[in-house]
Write a protein that holds these residues in place. Structure first.
Motif, PDB file in Angstrom:
ATOM      1  N   LEU A   1      -5.639  -3.215   4.290  1.00 61.38           N
ATOM      2  CA  LEU A   1      -5.622  -2.031   3.433  1.00 61.38           C
ATOM      3  C   LEU A   1      -6.728  -1.113   3.931  1.00 61.38           C
ATOM      4  CD1 LEU A   1      -5.329  -4.010   0.076  1.00 61.38           C
ATOM      5  CD2 LEU A   1      -3.492  -2.717   1.188  1.00 61.38           C
TER       6      LEU A   1
ATOM      7  N   ALA B   1       0.848  -1.195   0.000  1.00 60.40           N
ATOM      8  CA  ALA B   1       0.000   0.000   0.000  1.00 60.40           C
ATOM      9  C   ALA B   1       0.880   1.241   0.000  1.00 60.40           C
ATOM     10  CB  ALA B   1      -0.910  -0.007   1.230  1.00 60.40           C
TER      11      ALA B   1
ATOM     12  N   GLY C   1       0.451  -0.949   6.969  1.00 60.20           N
ATOM     13  CA  GLY C   1      -0.052  -1.683   5.803  1.00 60.20           C
ATOM     14  C   GLY C   1       0.197  -3.170   5.856  1.00 60.20           C
TER      15      GLY C   1
END
Lengths: 466, 466
Positions: A207, A71, A203
């Motif tokens: 998410l 992410a 992360g």
């Protein structure tokens, strides 16, 4: 993953997001190969979801193909939190920038993860409110990155950190489960606090797609003090005095003599008195009449041995002039050496002088240029080792100095990171601070949320043989 | 567990703690059979550890014998959090009352879990500091119970809840692992936030033995306003106005007309103007000069339709006189009916008037005496259904009213509990608020921390068939 197998993954991603938001060309892969760490690893592709539903779809594809996902907000972190790992796909939240709800009456805002942090603050201020966490990257960093790292900044000394402003989250775990954490009210105790478990988890657990944040009334006035001392010891003593009296400053920033030398060398500190060896930037905010009272109390606490000059400003131009020395620092230290190893250790405020003295000794004993500054009111010192990555001997000495720095921080009752996080850069130091049973609990949580190790693998927790 | 088998457990407990701190007589079992819920279940025994090491020993014995443990502070909670379960041993923290470290320079205090919350505040105030969370039970409740339930109180509107003041914990999980969470500094982001995962987990994940808490400078002055309105709608409108202007009150308490009728009936509200149908108690704190400014702003916001009277006090005796109506409420409502079903739902502040109106309709439609009051600045309403437990018809109507209350709270964007927690009393309502994937994550966390379901089983999370 073999090229052919990945071609079919790409097709699935394109089916889910449309081909315009799935990039696998060399240019895109290079553009997303780094964060603000001096490392690089091109991902296999970069995807730009536009909605929570698309993030779910990406996670499902990742589960089917055992595809690691990294992410990414703005990629402005400096511990490798958003650094791609081999074979990964970067999930950039840059296209998830909707304000889903702004509710001034209840002082909350619900946003998608890609909203720029500074934009949240700006919107809040349009209604007399503000969003307190203020990392230096606020003009461009994304709230999702702030949530992942539990970002902070100068205002944390008075207002706290990102964690303190999150009411609830929407997220997709590593099993593809969609969860809703927390609540949308200013109080709530229903079930376990998954909100704060995700905040700061970099992360690696889920998410985060949406967040409801708490806002505060914006202070109507602010005053800024720039205070020069003839050494770090008197400056740190002043910090301790400030943090013992009742007025909590809205910023209390410190710069050591190496930092001042760097900005002098860059020609940016021409108005500092000769003999300045340490600088404090101190702010107070609130109602105008009360700011005057606060400022008087802060000035009284700042008085003491070694004080050379105290300047005060309230109008924006004068405030900016006082901050100019501090703001020039980032650019100035780049002249010292090409690589900055940037640690953000924390000690109890009363031990800050000991830490600063220890950093000075490390610089001398290990012949490393070290520039120290930071959020002194939290005891949060940014210790920057300025090195030449091609100088193997210097790099080895820097590693030794770091080890000794961490040992001293822990001896003083501190912690290894106050706001930057762990990422790739610090994870193997974690066993210095966390004992094996505590680490084992964290590993079990990681395994529960992300059993196939697809979410930002190799981050936050140390290698399991550590 | 059979009597003989338990005899050997008792011997092991006595070996670990000494026989004086292991009680299994009928008197002790009855004395620890309840918390502040109208339920009772005598444990098999009550143990009183004196140290972290003894808590570890108890957990090891529990693991060997699959013995359920119910952690207990003062037993003052009102959702069954400390209610013993069948076959359990109560672990009372009453003998763990050491202050391990008090560090005014760094505004932290480290205590054992059995320290009385009010004692922490008192010690802090001796050095110009204070501990903000102020549950009504603060004079006798224990910090461990506050941590377990994430306790709050009137000051939460300005200062936040227990969670916001915990820096780090020492705890023993259901596997017997000793963990150290968080840090001892005002900032820290090393690893997952286990601290806040344990806070509010109601003794179901770990036995918290020690906590490091954050303290704040004590406000030097306080002003109190008592404001009478001719109805709940204008009072709630005033609450919304207060929470839209910049001065955050240090308390903003509401009482509805049923509450006022109850204290009038008890002869305790003789100085309230005739026609008073809703009451607000509002406080401001801070520096003396600034309190005057805050009070003026709050008074301006409190002005509006339906205001009957606004009284102000600053000296302690006058403040106490203004609070006397509110303080008499607990005793007064006991006269209405023998059983109080006490809910502490939360809605966004701007929706509070709608909630209060809904509660009125429920009282009328279901013929239940309902008294509503609470922490209006957080939108946290204590809805007390006053019932006769032997009246089956009334009890059935009360259950129906509760269901409709919860549905309305969620429709308004609220949450089922603001500070009391879940315990036994609300756990089967959780699926109204939490979706199945989120509950599944919580269940997995419980299974990880406590795989044999020994720590406060049957609390917090709903039955798994829910």
């Amino acid at each position: 993953m073999a090229v052919d197998a990945f071609a079919s993954v790409l097709r699935e991603l394109e089916d889910g997001l449309g081909s315009a938001r799935v990039l696998a060309d060399d240019f895109a892969r290079q553009a997303y190969a780094s964060d603000d760490t001096p490392k690089s690893c091109p991902p296999q592709a970069v995807v730009f979801p536009r909605s929570h539903a698309e993030v779910r779809a990406i996670m499902e594809i990742a589960l089917r193909h055992r595809l690691p996902l990294v992410a990414r907000g703005a990629g402005s972190g400096n511990v490798g939190g958003a650094l791609p790992v081999a074979g990964s796909v970067v999930v950039s939240f840059e296209c998830m920038t909707r304000i889903l709800d702004f509710d001034p009456a209840n002082r909350t805002i619900t946003v998608e993860s890609g909203v720029v942090t500074g934009d949240i603050d700006r919107l809040a201020r349009s209604q007399g409110l503000f969003y307190p966490p203020d990392p230096g990257s606020a003009p461009y960093c994304r709230i999702g990155g702030n949530l992942a790292m539990n970002a902070a900044g100068p205002k944390a000394v008075k207002y706290g950190v990102t964690r303190d402003y999150v009411l609830g989250l929407r997220a997709v775990t590593g099993t593809g489960a969609e969860i809703h954490t927390g609540c949308r009210t200013s109080k709530g105790v229903v079930g376990y606090d998954l909100t704060r478990l995700l905040v700061g988890s970099e992360g690696t657990l889920a998410l985060i797609t949406e967040a409801t944040l708490r806002l505060l009334p914006a202070p109507a006035a602010k005053a800024t003090l720039r205070v020069c001392y003839d050494g770090s010891v008197p400056a740190c003593a002043a910090v301790a005095r400030v943090m013992r009296q009742p007025v909590i400053p809205s910023a209390l920033e410190f710069m050591d003599h190496h930092a001042i030398a760097a900005i002098r060398a860059a020609g940016a500190a021409s108005d500092l008195p000769a003999g300045t060896q340490a600088l404090l930037m101190v702010e107070a905010d609130g109602d105008p009449a009360d700011v005057a009272r606060q400022t008087a109390a802060l000035k009284a606490a700042l008085q003491g041995p070694g004080l050379l000059e105290l300047q005060e400003a309230q109008d924006p131009a004068a405030v900016a002039a006082l901050w100019s020395a501090r703001k020039s620092l980032s650019g100035a230290i780049k002249r010292i050496a090409p690589l900055k190893i940037n640690e953000d250790v924390v000690v109890p405020v009363s031990r800050l002088a000991e830490l600063v003295a220890h950093v000075d000794r490390l610089a001398r004993d290990w012949r490393i240029s070290i520039v120290a500054f930071g959020h002194a009111g939290n005891g949060n010192l940014h210790v920057n080792l300025m090195v030449h990555p091609d100088d193997a001997d210097e790099m080895a000495r820097a590693r030794e100095a770091l080890h000794r720095l961490f040992a001293e921080v822990l001896r003083l009752g501190g912690t290894l990171s106050g706001e930057h996080g762990i990422g790739t850069e610090k994870r193997n130091y974690l066993p210095l601070e966390l004992d094996p049973p505590t680490l084992a609990v964290m590993r079990a949580i990681k395994a529960q949320f992300d059993p196939f190790d697809l979410l930002n693998p190799g981050k936050t927790l140390p290698d399991s043989d550590q």
